[in-house]
Design a protein around this motif. Structure first.
Motif, PDB file in Angstrom:
ATOM      1  N   THR A 116       0.838  -1.196   0.000  1.00 11.24           N
ATOM      2  CA  THR A 116       0.000   0.000   0.000  1.00 11.24           C
ATOM      3  C   THR A 116       0.871   1.243   0.000  1.00 11.24           C
ATOM      4  N   ALA A 117       0.262   2.362  -0.322  1.00 13.37           N
ATOM      5  CA  ALA A 117       0.985   3.629  -0.306  1.00 13.37           C
ATOM      6  C   ALA A 117       1.479   3.957   1.099  1.00 13.37           C
ATOM      7  N   ASP A 118       0.675   3.634   2.118  1.00 12.26           N
ATOM      8  CA  ASP A 118       1.101   3.905   3.498  1.00 12.26           C
ATOM      9  C   ASP A 118       2.360   3.119   3.850  1.00 12.26           C
ATOM     10  N   ALA A 119       2.419   1.849   3.419  1.00  9.41           N
ATOM     11  CA  ALA A 119       3.602   1.034   3.702  1.00  9.41           C
ATOM     12  C   ALA A 119       4.831   1.593   2.998  1.00  9.41           C
ATOM     13  N   VAL A 120       4.653   2.047   1.756  1.00 10.62           N
ATOM     14  CA  VAL A 120       5.761   2.629   1.005  1.00 10.62           C
ATOM     15  C   VAL A 120       6.247   3.911   1.684  1.00 10.62           C
ATOM     16  N   VAL A 121       5.303   4.751   2.101  1.00 13.93           N
ATOM     17  CA  VAL A 121       5.671   6.002   2.769  1.00 13.93           C
ATOM     18  C   VAL A 121       6.463   5.713   4.035  1.00 13.93           C
ATOM     19  N   LYS A 122       5.979   4.771   4.834  1.00 14.85           N
ATOM     20  CA  LYS A 122       6.678   4.409   6.066  1.00 14.85           C
ATOM     21  C   LYS A 122       8.103   3.946   5.766  1.00 14.85           C
ATOM     22  N   SER A 123       8.272   3.059   4.811  1.00 17.74           N
ATOM     23  CA  SER A 123       9.590   2.514   4.495  1.00 17.74           C
ATOM     24  C   SER A 123      10.536   3.596   3.986  1.00 17.74           C
ATOM     25  N   LEU A 124      10.052   4.476   3.125  1.00 15.96           N
ATOM     26  CA  LEU A 124      10.896   5.537   2.576  1.00 15.96           C
ATOM     27  C   LEU A 124      11.228   6.588   3.628  1.00 15.96           C
ATOM     28  N   GLN A 125      10.298   6.869   4.528  1.00 18.79           N
ATOM     29  CA  GLN A 125      10.575   7.841   5.594  1.00 18.79           C
ATOM     30  C   GLN A 125      11.675   7.322   6.521  1.00 18.79           C
ATOM     31  N   VAL A 126      11.637   6.023   6.822  1.00 21.48           N
ATOM     32  CA  VAL A 126      12.699   5.441   7.646  1.00 21.48           C
ATOM     33  C   VAL A 126      14.030   5.508   6.893  1.00 21.48           C
ATOM     34  N   ALA A 127      14.008   5.157   5.602  1.00 19.72           N
ATOM     35  CA  ALA A 127      15.231   5.216   4.802  1.00 19.72           C
ATOM     36  C   ALA A 127      15.802   6.630   4.769  1.00 19.72           C
ATOM     37  N   LEU A 128      14.921   7.619   4.694  1.00 18.04           N
ATOM     38  CA  LEU A 128      15.349   9.014   4.627  1.00 18.04           C
ATOM     39  C   LEU A 128      16.019   9.465   5.921  1.00 18.04           C
ATOM     40  N   SER A 129      15.695   8.805   7.013  1.00 16.49           N
ATOM     41  CA  SER A 129      16.287   9.167   8.308  1.00 16.49           C
ATOM     42  C   SER A 129      17.653   8.525   8.519  1.00 16.49           C
ATOM     43  N   LYS A 130      18.085   7.671   7.594  1.00 17.40           N
ATOM     44  CA  LYS A 130      19.357   6.962   7.704  1.00 17.40           C
ATOM     45  C   LYS A 130      20.328   7.467   6.626  1.00 17.40           C
ATOM     46  N   PRO A 131      21.598   7.098   6.718  1.00 10.85           N
ATOM     47  CA  PRO A 131      22.556   7.486   5.671  1.00 10.85           C
ATOM     48  C   PRO A 131      22.339   6.670   4.395  1.00 10.85           C
ATOM     49  N   THR A 132      21.467   7.151   3.536  1.00 13.09           N
ATOM     50  CA  THR A 132      21.124   6.457   2.302  1.00 13.09           C
ATOM     51  C   THR A 132      21.220   7.411   1.118  1.00 13.09           C
ATOM     52  N   ALA A 133      21.009   6.862  -0.079  1.00 16.05           N
ATOM     53  CA  ALA A 133      21.054   7.681  -1.291  1.00 16.05           C
ATOM     54  C   ALA A 133      19.984   8.767  -1.277  1.00 16.05           C
ATOM     55  N   LEU A 134      18.887   8.526  -0.568  1.00 12.47           N
ATOM     56  CA  LEU A 134      17.807   9.503  -0.538  1.00 12.47           C
ATOM     57  C   LEU A 134      18.233  10.819   0.098  1.00 12.47           C
ATOM     58  N   GLU A 135      19.272  10.776   0.912  1.00  9.62           N
ATOM     59  CA  GLU A 135      19.770  12.005   1.542  1.00  9.62           C
ATOM     60  C   GLU A 135      20.111  13.063   0.497  1.00  9.62           C
ATOM     61  N   SER A 136      20.622  12.601  -0.658  1.00 13.83           N
ATOM     62  CA  SER A 136      21.076  13.537  -1.688  1.00 13.83           C
ATOM     63  C   SER A 136      19.945  14.045  -2.571  1.00 13.83           C
ATOM     64  N   ALA A 137      18.739  13.533  -2.369  1.00 10.90           N
ATOM     65  CA  ALA A 137      17.630  13.885  -3.258  1.00 10.90           C
ATOM     66  C   ALA A 137      16.830  15.093  -2.781  1.00 10.90           C
ATOM     67  N   ALA A 138      17.178  15.654  -1.623  1.00  9.71           N
ATOM     68  CA  ALA A 138      16.509  16.851  -1.097  1.00  9.71           C
ATOM     69  C   ALA A 138      14.997  16.661  -0.992  1.00  9.71           C
ATOM     70  N   ILE A 139      14.584  15.568  -0.358  1.00 16.51           N
ATOM     71  CA  ILE A 139      13.152  15.276  -0.180  1.00 16.51           C
ATOM     72  C   ILE A 139      12.601  16.090   0.984  1.00 16.51           C
ATOM     73  N   SER A 140      11.499  16.780   0.747  1.00 14.46           N
ATOM     74  CA  SER A 140      10.862  17.557   1.811  1.00 14.46           C
ATOM     75  C   SER A 140       9.604  16.893   2.345  1.00 14.46           C
ATOM     76  N   ASP A 141       8.956  16.038   1.514  1.00 14.60           N
ATOM     77  CA  ASP A 141       7.710  15.414   1.975  1.00 14.60           C
ATOM     78  C   ASP A 141       7.432  14.137   1.181  1.00 14.60           C
ATOM     79  N   ILE A 142       6.948  13.127   1.892  1.00 15.11           N
ATOM     80  CA  ILE A 142       6.503  11.874   1.271  1.00 15.11           C
ATOM     81  C   ILE A 142       5.112  11.585   1.814  1.00 15.11           C
ATOM     82  N   LYS A 143       4.122  11.439   0.930  1.00 18.27           N
ATOM     83  CA  LYS A 143       2.766  11.211   1.436  1.00 18.27           C
ATOM     84  C   LYS A 143       1.994  10.253   0.531  1.00 18.27           C
ATOM     85  N   ALA A 144       0.999   9.616   1.126  1.00 14.50           N
ATOM     86  CA  ALA A 144       0.091   8.738   0.390  1.00 14.50           C
ATOM     87  C   ALA A 144      -1.103   9.555  -0.078  1.00 14.50           C
TER      88      ALA A 144
END
Length: 519
Positions: A116-144
């Protein structure tokens, strides 16, 4: 940490070859023709050098992705072209700072819950809080937006953003994978295999997932083993018919190819063996010195003698798989005398032994590398010998994988030799922005920057379309300035019994294609 020389490496290799051949011949003879009597559903054992450091995708996600335990929203073809995976489609607004991903129907996590979109949002938000490639993408918001649509807003336009979601650290896990502190306590993904036992740092046991949305696995049981010793992996390749062994020592390939029971594959990867210099070093701050060291390298000789292939010589950092980035680079046989004269013209002098010095200081430095990839110490020793011909004295220091990034951070690194994967984020823009950022990354440039390069990478980040001219200009600047210098393109080698069908090497190092294998 230890220092090595050319003679000691040859002695070690000679002794190692005798040991491996003697042991493997016995093991190989015992394995001959046993496959025909094995059950068609025998277990497959996959062996690589890479240890399991954590259940966290930010640390071991590349292993979970290759083992097909977990998947990303976006995938990539062998030519690095992006393609759908868990997201069946995606689109961006005109500016390129808001991206919408539509999830695939009929996908289940290994615990039976739907994607589901909620599961994807949760997983990506956790990834964004860690040292991952997403750090370089300048993400401000992830939502379902709804159950099947995920919207991601960026702080700035980024036209290569979908490639970041193909990175192994962006794999999607079920919400039940995380505890209340967002730590991964169990690996529950969507791949064709699910985990039955996790035993870091060496072992994962997994089974085929019957409800997988795509091509279902044919081999039901797979075990992953990490073994850092190249000679041991070579022995395992010949010991039993159910081993699939990756990252084999190139020196062993000829013998393995002569084993009538084995199939051996080699493929050029989107990974470059390269070195970077500390441009604050008085020697390396001069572009003429960086160019002279690069021009003194016999890349073809290293490709043939170390990588055992004719097409691995690397004159530019991005491998040929990224065809839009390729430039014309003159090929020439190194001329040590002429190159040494160039350095003399740049202000160096010779001592009584023919070694170079400048302002009374000998031209000497330490080249750091590591043995996790068995080719690296041998290549480092080859560079040491080739640079000695032009009067440069090099110490080769073989240590741990972590010593190059730590040396970058504390400023003690003079030169580091490593293998850089440009395929983890299939669009190279992301890797180049990270590596050539003026601040420098752990595996990127050190105390070097070029305003034009920074500007052109920004153009590629924010502009729609395929701007080949800008890509090639980026490649040209890196080639001309050489703060990072390619040596050879990395070759992945794999061996398995001939009874294993469907073996294929992924040039982007994303997938072992386990679900395509059968006995």
């Amino acid at each position: 940490m230890k220092k090595i020389g050319l003679i000691s490496v040859l002695v070690v290799l000679a002794g190692l070859a005798w040991y491996v051949i003697a042991g493997a011949q016995t093991a190989g003879n015992n394995a001959t023709n046993t496959a025909a009597n094995d059950d068609s559903q025998q277990e497959l054992i996959v062996v690589t050098p890479w240890e399991l450091t954590s259940t966290d995708p930010s640390k071991s996600g590349f292993i979970f992705q290759r083992l097909q335990i977990a998947e990303t929203l976006v995938d990539a073809k062998q030519n690095a072209e992006l393609q759908p995976m868990l997201a069946q489609s995606w689109s961006a607004n005109e500016k390129g700072d808001v991206w919408t991903f539509v999830l695939r129907d009929g996908v289940k996590f290994h615990d039976g819950s739907p994607l589901t979109a909620d599961a994807v949002v949760k997983s990506l938000q956790v990834a964004l809080s860690k040292p991952t490639a997403l750090e370089s993408a300048a993400i401000s918001d992830i939502k379902a937006v709804d159950d099947k649509i995920v919207e991601i807003t960026l702080d700035k336009p980024l036209m290569s953003f979908p490639a970041y979601l193909a990175h192994a650290t962006s794999i999607i896990l079920a919400s039940s994978s995380f505890d209340e502190n967002n730590e991964v306590t169990q690996l529950i993904g969507t791949g064709p295999y699910y985990v039955t036992k996790f035993e870091p740092p060496q072992k994962i046991e997994q089974k085929a997932f019957a409800d997988y949305w795509g091509e279902k696995a044919k081999i039901q049981d797979v075990t992953y083993l990490a073994n850092s010793r190249s000679e041991t992996r070579t022995l395992l390749a010949q010991s039993k018919p159910n081993y699939l062994v990756f990252t084999l020592d190139s020196a062993s390939l000829t013998r393995l190819k002569q084993d009538p029971n084995l199939q051996v594959q080699s493929k050029s990867l989107a990974r470059t063996i390269e070195y970077k210099v500390n441009a604050d070093n008085p020697f390396f701050s001069d572009v003429r010195v960086r160019q002279a060291l690069s021009d003194a390298i016999d890349r073809q000789g290293i490709a043939q003698s170390v990588m055992h292939t004719d097409n691995a010589a690397a004159a530019q950092i991005l491998p040929p798989i990224f065809k839009d980035w390729q430039i014309k680079v003159p090929t020439q046989t190194p001329d040590p005398a002429a190159i040494k004269q160039r350095l003399l013209d740049a202000g160096f002098t010779e001592d009584s032994d023919g070694m170079l010095q400048k302002d009374g200081k000998p031209f000497t430095f330490t080249l750091r590398t590591f043995s996790d990839r068995p080719e690296l110490p041998i290549i480092a020793t080859a560079l040491q010998a080739q640079w000695k011909k032009i009067g440069v004295d090099v110490d080769v220091s073989v240590g741990n994988f972590s010593e190059i990034p730590s040396g970058h951070q504390d400023g003690t690194l003079e030169m580091g030799l490593y293998a850089r994967n440009y395929g983890m984020t299939p669009d190279p823009v992301g890797s180049l922005v990270e590596d050539f950022d003026p601040q420098g990354s752990d595996w990127g440039v050190m105390n070097w920057q070029n305003p034009e390069l920074t500007k052109r990478l920004l153009t590629l980040e924010t502009t729609k379309g395929n701007d080949v001219a800008t890509k090639q200009r980026v490649s040209q600047i890196i080639f001309d300035e050489r703060p990072v210098v390619p040596v050879v393109y990395y070759q992945q080698n794999a061996a398995a019994h001939k009874s294993l069908k469907g073996l294929e090497i992924d040039g982007l190092e994303r997938d072992f294609y386990l679900n395509k294998l059968s006995w």
